[in-house]
Enzyme design. Sequence first.
Site, PDB file in Angstrom:
ATOM      1  CG  HIS A 133      -4.500  -0.228   3.841  1.00  0.00           C
ATOM      2  ND1 HIS A 133      -3.748  -0.948   2.939  1.00  0.00           N
ATOM      3  CD2 HIS A 133      -5.530   0.290   3.129  1.00  0.00           C
ATOM      4  CE1 HIS A 133      -4.301  -0.869   1.739  1.00  0.00           C
ATOM      5  NE2 HIS A 133      -5.399  -0.119   1.830  1.00  0.00           N
ATOM      6  CB  CYS A 184      -0.992  -0.008   1.159  1.00  0.00           C
ATOM      7  SG  CYS A 184      -0.245  -0.016   2.804  1.00  0.00           S
ATOM      8  CG  HIS A 228      -6.941   0.667  -1.495  1.00  0.00           C
ATOM      9  ND1 HIS A 228      -7.210  -0.011  -0.335  1.00  0.00           N
ATOM     10  CD2 HIS A 228      -8.015   0.454  -2.296  1.00  0.00           C
ATOM     11  CE1 HIS A 228      -8.402  -0.594  -0.416  1.00  0.00           C
ATOM     12  NE2 HIS A 228      -8.897  -0.318  -1.601  1.00  0.00           N
TER      13      HIS A 228
END
Length: 166
Positions: A126, A70, A138
């Site tokens: 994240h 990420c 993402h």
Amino acid sequence: MKLHKAIVGILMGLTLGMTAIVAPLPGDQNVAHAAWTQAKADKVIATGKKYLGTPYKFGASKNTTAVFDCSSFTQRVFRVAVGKELPRDSRAQSQKGVSVSKSNLKKGDLIFFKASQTTTSKRITHVAIYAGNNKILHTYGQPGVTFSTFKGTSWEKRFVSARRFL
């Protein structure tokens, strides 16, 4: 002497007139800045879209586009799209930029999430790019780089913070 004063008056009038043409009116700076920021945000999203479907790999190197985790994804997208250098991991990214409330998200903002919607820990695990229209861009798990719905989903329930870099 009268001619000299007349010439000076004309020149001053022209100078003021030209300044009024070139200088933005009060408040126009905000409009110009908003347009500039919107263009940069659009470029961030367009750059991220180029990587749709790229596989996810935890700990992926920032030097590859074959796989992303990420934070390597957000780092790459911001560097390529707008020349903005972000820290390597999501927790470090969450300490930079300007804090933004969930209700004030704009396209191009980074959103930071905790591991689970049930945990009370606010430990960031994240990061995603807010893409506008209730979507985040993402990468995670099986879909790799993808768009997901934000509000009303587990992503919203895992929200910890958001930061603006544009």
